[in-house]
Motif scaffolding. Structure first.
Motif, PDB file in Angstrom:
ATOM      1  N   LEU A 202      56.986 -17.134  51.363  1.00  0.00           N
ATOM      2  CA  LEU A 202      57.656 -17.693  50.211  1.00  0.00           C
ATOM      3  C   LEU A 202      58.866 -18.539  50.623  1.00  0.00           C
ATOM      4  CD1 LEU A 202      57.643 -14.658  47.759  1.00  0.00           C
ATOM      5  CD2 LEU A 202      56.126 -16.643  47.760  1.00  0.00           C
ATOM      6  N   PRO A 203      59.291 -19.447  49.757  1.00  0.00           N
ATOM      7  CA  PRO A 203      60.485 -20.243  50.087  1.00  0.00           C
ATOM      8  C   PRO A 203      61.717 -19.359  50.256  1.00  0.00           C
ATOM      9  CG  PRO A 203      59.265 -21.231  48.259  1.00  0.00           C
ATOM     10  CD  PRO A 203      58.652 -19.889  48.502  1.00  0.00           C
ATOM     11  N   PRO A 217      48.938 -15.035  44.492  1.00  0.00           N
ATOM     12  CA  PRO A 217      48.561 -14.498  45.800  1.00  0.00           C
ATOM     13  C   PRO A 217      47.671 -15.463  46.573  1.00  0.00           C
ATOM     14  CG  PRO A 217      47.190 -13.533  44.108  1.00  0.00           C
ATOM     15  CD  PRO A 217      48.175 -14.413  43.398  1.00  0.00           C
ATOM     16  N   ASP A 218      47.577 -15.187  47.863  1.00  0.00           N
ATOM     17  CA  ASP A 218      46.685 -15.957  48.711  1.00  0.00           C
ATOM     18  C   ASP A 218      45.246 -15.750  48.244  1.00  0.00           C
ATOM     19  OD1 ASP A 218      46.690 -17.393  51.592  1.00  0.00           O
ATOM     20  OD2 ASP A 218      44.919 -16.105  51.381  1.00  0.00           O
ATOM     21  N   SER A 226      50.713 -16.409  48.425  1.00  0.00           N
ATOM     22  CA  SER A 226      50.162 -17.668  48.916  1.00  0.00           C
ATOM     23  C   SER A 226      51.280 -18.612  49.351  1.00  0.00           C
ATOM     24  CB  SER A 226      49.341 -18.321  47.807  1.00  0.00           C
ATOM     25  OG  SER A 226      48.930 -19.617  48.185  1.00  0.00           O
ATOM     26  N   TYR A 227      50.950 -19.518  50.297  1.00  0.00           N
ATOM     27  CA  TYR A 227      51.826 -20.653  50.521  1.00  0.00           C
ATOM     28  C   TYR A 227      51.899 -21.437  49.222  1.00  0.00           C
ATOM     29  CZ  TYR A 227      51.904 -20.116  55.626  1.00  0.00           C
ATOM     30  OH  TYR A 227      52.113 -19.650  56.901  1.00  0.00           O
ATOM     31  N   LEU A 228      53.095 -21.917  48.878  1.00  0.00           N
ATOM     32  CA  LEU A 228      53.285 -22.612  47.617  1.00  0.00           C
ATOM     33  C   LEU A 228      53.449 -24.107  47.865  1.00  0.00           C
ATOM     34  CD1 LEU A 228      55.745 -20.208  45.742  1.00  0.00           C
ATOM     35  CD2 LEU A 228      53.243 -20.274  45.674  1.00  0.00           C
ATOM     36  N   LEU A 229      52.674 -24.885  47.100  1.00  0.00           N
ATOM     37  CA  LEU A 229      52.820 -26.330  47.067  1.00  0.00           C
ATOM     38  C   LEU A 229      53.703 -26.642  45.866  1.00  0.00           C
ATOM     39  CD1 LEU A 229      49.054 -27.188  47.665  1.00  0.00           C
ATOM     40  CD2 LEU A 229      50.856 -26.860  49.374  1.00  0.00           C
ATOM     41  N   VAL A 230      54.988 -26.834  46.129  1.00  0.00           N
ATOM     42  CA  VAL A 230      55.991 -26.885  45.073  1.00  0.00           C
ATOM     43  C   VAL A 230      56.261 -28.327  44.664  1.00  0.00           C
ATOM     44  CG1 VAL A 230      58.309 -26.197  44.379  1.00  0.00           C
ATOM     45  CG2 VAL A 230      57.029 -24.785  46.001  1.00  0.00           C
ATOM     46  N   GLY A 231      56.235 -28.544  43.339  1.00  0.00           N
ATOM     47  CA  GLY A 231      56.576 -29.853  42.804  1.00  0.00           C
ATOM     48  C   GLY A 231      57.273 -29.720  41.470  1.00  0.00           C
ATOM     49  N   ASP A 232      57.725 -30.869  40.946  1.00  0.00           N
ATOM     50  CA  ASP A 232      58.340 -30.801  39.632  1.00  0.00           C
ATOM     51  C   ASP A 232      57.274 -30.592  38.568  1.00  0.00           C
ATOM     52  OD1 ASP A 232      57.249 -33.387  38.924  1.00  0.00           O
ATOM     53  OD2 ASP A 232      58.877 -34.297  40.067  1.00  0.00           O
TER      54      ASP A 232
END
Length: 913
Positions: A202-203, A217-218, A226-232
């Motif tokens: 997590l970040p 979750p993954d 899970s790895y997060l693909l973070v955006g606005d």
């Protein structure tokens, strides 16, 4: 004509209370004490509430989730588009004391289609990593990294390193559904690479720690986030539409810093109302990924704060009630002395036809202005006392209610004064001849009987004290003062030289002004006694809290391990099992030793044992006596002092002449008359010789315990010695846990770091001190000391009032005695001796009364009577010295007040007005 006369009386009465010079100052001081007593409780309650709330908020660990922190997160089933959730954001904005809410969203495509395969990946340069979409309002503000551009996604550093991507590159996000591999993809630029937390998924950052457990979750290893693909919000919503993913939106807000408990409670109530509103219109079942989710710890923090502050208020209530009672008593004393002082005026008023009720009304008007000034000063004093000596919480909304409470107390005082004036006038109205001779009521005997009855009832009752019980200290001290009020008259009968002198005049004066003198001694005894009782209560509560923390915790820091060899790399191995039919070796294993510890730490073993004297299990504590004596927490009370002395005895002689371990019996009545005891230690048997008996010991867990030295007992266990390192991973069958006691958490780190050991948990005294009952003890001290301060002021005020009154009455006699040869110096010294004897009598009665209350201290002040050590009410020397100092100040001021003269004092003294 009568109306004009009455109007003049009314006008004169309105300002008459501030035209009496020293007497006006004394009246104002009496109302200041009453106003402070009435106002302090309300402001202290708010300060206590806010301090408890802030402490609870600060105690939330950095690893806490949203259900435990001062935040709110609500995922309402109001629609699948971000615009549908604007109403939720607006609802949160209307709730006071919350930050501006943020909108977040997470991918739930995998949960909606389960158990069908669903995968989300990000690819670059022929490499692929799993990751899922997550939307926040402002990624650049919430993520730790360097932003480059907008309209794209932020990826975690481990993913960026695996893909070989960096900020500014374009990656492909793809979603695959089903075993056939239907895939939809979209390209998107990388706006930044963010740092991850210690878990590597997590970040990093406090906001993401709160979201732990609430992120998707993954898709392959579902126990991992899970790895997060973070955006606005706009970018993630657009990508979700392109990829046929669904975003589950949530609104988040936090409690603003610096709010009070009342404000936080209002916020929690509004949040709960909002939650119920959305929960009542659920569109989906609770098992649906689209069902409503709610998390907030604000309500729990406020509830815990309320519980803590309630205990604080319980602790200070005896002193608070007594202060208000003594404040009213001081006003009553001033009123009674004023009635004696103005006896000629009252007689004249009755003679000219003024009704007693009218006299009372005039007295009420006369005391309104001094009462208003005094109550205002008392309010200011109470405010400053709470701010400077009270709990470290803000005082914002309570000053106005506290002013109202002080005004009510002041009004009660004014009505009391008016009642005294009316009663004094009514006594001067010529009554009808009585049929029988009126007898005086034995008020002193009645007070003593009531006090004894109340004290006996309190001593025999069960449960914590409350209600009227809390007035018992004041009642006992008033009764002691009533008895002491007769002692000066007895002292006046002692034989002294018949030659006129200082002692001769002081003795004569002690026998005069009987009722006024008794009232002054009674009030001084109550004031000095409550001062001593409050200081003693503060000291006793502190000692009891420190001792109970020491007993429950054992040490400042306590780490729990499975075995001592985990922190002892030099531990000797358990000898190999002998070949049958050879028996196992007996006696200490060669080379066995207690784990060497650096200064400030020691190893302690604990296990359950049984004795043949009863069927209850007991604790066996195995220690290194010399090291344990240095490391353990010992408090400051007599019970633990006895335990420490007993441990020194054990250290000097750990075993008796026969080699049997010597033991300290702790809280075990079954062995009170026994010199030795046999314990069943698993399948082994050990004989212990009782070296000492104590009621409490550090590390005691609420049941009887035996404390023994490590070498005599553990060495006799042979191959079962817990200091040995097993050849397998199986734990020791007798001692399944071992404890590392240390003087601080840093000392535990010094032991565990070199051997890379991880304790199962770390407890200790600091965690216990955060419990509500101990927080309450610490918080109540400042208020108790503050209340004790203006109780001391009462004693000073009372003697000054009495001194001023007697000086006025005796001024002609003093002047005549000075002229006929006794001298002004001897008259002044006789006056000083008189006030010193009165002060000494009141002080002795106060000390005796508080000493008599010692047996009731536990019932009045201990709200956890089942804990050890037992609460012991102590009168510390410092409290006695402070009380003596207050008495000396009262005596000196009384001498100064009585000795003041104006330029026309002698001329006025001879005038019969």
């Amino acid at each position: 004509m009568v109306n004009v006369h009455m109007d003049r009386l009314t006008g004169a009465a309105l300002l008459g209370g501030v035209r009496q010079r020293a007497w006006s100052l004394l009246i104002t001081s009496a109302f200041a004490v009453l106003g402070a007593a009435g106002a302090a409780g309300t402001m202290f309650a708010e300060a206590s509430d806010n301090a408890a709330f802030q402490a609870g908020r600060d105690a939330v660990p950095a690893t806490a989730r949203q259900t435990d922190a001062a935040v709110v997160r609500i995922s309402a089933p109001v629609g699948r588009r971000s615009a549908d959730h604007q109403a939720v954001l607006d609802a949160l904005r209307r709730i006071p004391h919350l930050t501006d809410p943020d909108l977040t969203g997470e991918s739930i495509g995998a949960e909606l289609i389960a158990p069908t395969f669903w995968g989300s990946t990000a690819s670059f340069g022929g490499k692929r990593e799993r990751g899922r979409l997550f939307a926040v309002t402002s990624p650049a503000e919430e993520l730790q990294g360097t932003a480059r551009g907008t309209g794209g996604l932020w990826i975690p550093r481990p993913m960026a390193e695996a893909l070989g991507a960096k900020a500014g590159d374009t990656i492909t996000v793809a979603i695959t559904v089903g075993t056939a591999g239907r895939t939809r993809s979209a390209t998107v630029p990388v706006n930044g690479v963010y740092e991850v937390d210690a878990g590597g998924r997590l970040p990093a950052g406090p906001a993401w720690t709160l979201r732990a457990g609430d992120t998707p979750p993954d898709t392959e290893y579902q126990t991992l986030p899970s790895y997060l693909l973070v955006g606005d919000v706009a970018t993630v919503e657009r990508l979700a539409l392109q990829l046929d993913d669904e975003i589950f939106w949530a609104a988040e807000a936090a409690l603003v810093p610096g709010v009070t408990l009342a404000e936080a409670q209002h916020t929690a109530n509004e949040i709960e109302y909002l939650r119920r509103g959305y929960a009542g219109g659920l569109e989906f079942g609770q098992d649906s990924p689209r069902s409503m989710r709610f998390a907030s710890g604000i309500s729990q923090i406020t509830t815990n704060a309320r519980a803590t502050s309630a205990i604080v208020e319980q602790r200070i209530r005896p002193v608070e009630w007594a202060a208000i009672g003594v404040g009213l008593a001081s006003v009553l004393a001033v009123a009674l002395l004023s009635a004696r002082r103005r006896d000629r005026e009252i007689r004249h008023a009755v003679a000219v036809g003024i009704a007693p009720m009218r006299v009372g009304a005039l007295w009420l008007l006369e005391h309104l202005l001094p009462a208003a000034i005094g109550v205002a000063l008392g309010w200011v004093v109470a405010w400053q006392l709470v701010v400077r000596f009270g709990p470290p919480g803000v005082v914002s909304s309570s000053p106005l209610p506290a002013g109202s409470a002080a005004a009510v107390a002041g009004l009660a005082g004014v009505v009391t004064v008016a009642g005294v004036g009316a009663a004094a006038a009514a006594r001067r109205v010529r009554p009808a001849p009585p049929v029988t001779v009126r007898r005086k009521l034995p008020w002193t005997t009645m007070l003593v009987l009531v006090a004894l009855t109340a004290a006996a009832g309190l001593a025999g009752a069960g449960g914590p004290a409350g209600g009227v019980d809390l007035l018992v200290p004041l009642l006992v001290l008033v009764a002691a003062g009533a008895v002491a009020g007769w002692l000066p008259g007895l002292l006046a009968r002692l034989p002294v030289s018949a030659r006129p002198g200082v002692l001769w005049l002081a003795r004569r004066r002690l026998g005069e002004a009987g009722a006024e003198r008794r009232l002054a001694v009674l009030t001084m005894t109550a004031g000095l006694g409550m001062l001593l009782f409050a200081l003693s209560a503060v000291h006793s509560s502190r000692v009891s809290a420190d001792d109970r923390v020491a007993v429950a915790a054992g040490a400042e820091a306590v780490a729990t391990f499975g075995a001592s060899w985990e922190i002892d790399p030099t531990a000797v191995l358990v000898p190999p099992e002998p070949e049958p039919p050879q028996p196992p070796p007996q006696g200490p294993v060669p080379g066995v030793h207690t784990p060497p510890m650096p200064p400030g730490s020691t190893v302690v073993w604990r296990t359950d044992v049984e004795t043949p004297f009863d069927s209850s299990q007991k604790d066996l504590l195995v220690v290194d006596p010399a090291r344990f004596r240095e490391v353990a927490a010992w408090g400051s009370g007599p019970d633990l002092a006895a335990a420490r002395a007993a441990l020194a005895t054990l250290a000097s002689k750990p075993a008796d002449e026969s080699g049997h371990p010597r033991a300290i019996a702790v809280g075990d009545p079954a062995t009170d008359q026994i010199d030795s005891v046999r314990i069943n230690l698993g399948f082994a048997v050990a004989d212990l010789t009782i070296a000492a008996r104590v009621p409490a010991f550090p590390g005691m867990q609420g049941r009887p315990m035996y404390v023994v030295a490590n070498d005599p007992l553990l060495g006799g266990l042979g191959v079962d010695d817990p200091r040995l390192k097993p050849r397998t991973r199986q734990p020791n069958s007798l001692f399944t846990q071992v404890f590392l006691y240390a003087t601080s958490a840093e000392h535990i780190q010094r032991v565990t770091a070199p051997v890379n050991a991880q304790p199962a948990r770390i407890d200790g005294a600091p965690a216990l001190r955060k419990e509500a009952v101990y927080v309450a003890t610490a918080r109540a001290r400042g208020y108790q000391v503050a209340v004790a301060g203006y109780l001391a002021l009462l004693a000073v005020l009372t003697l000054c009032v009495y001194a001023q009154r007697t000086a006025t009455i005796r001024r002609p006699a003093d002047l005549m005695l000075a002229r006929v040869g006794l001298g002004a110096g001897r008259v002044s010294r006789a006056r000083a001796v008189e006030f010193a004897l009165l002060t000494l009598v009141a002080l002795g009665a106060a000390v005796a009364g508080v000493a008599g209350l010692a047996a009731l201290g536990g019932r009045l002040l201990d709200d956890q009577p089942g804990l050890l050590p037992r609460f012991a009410f102590q009168i510390p020397p410092a409290a006695v010295l402070i009380t003596v100092g207050a008495a000396v100040v009262a005596c000196v001021l009384a001498v100064l007040v009585s000795g003041g003269r104006s330029a026309r004092a002698e001329e006025d003294a001879y005038r019969d007005d």
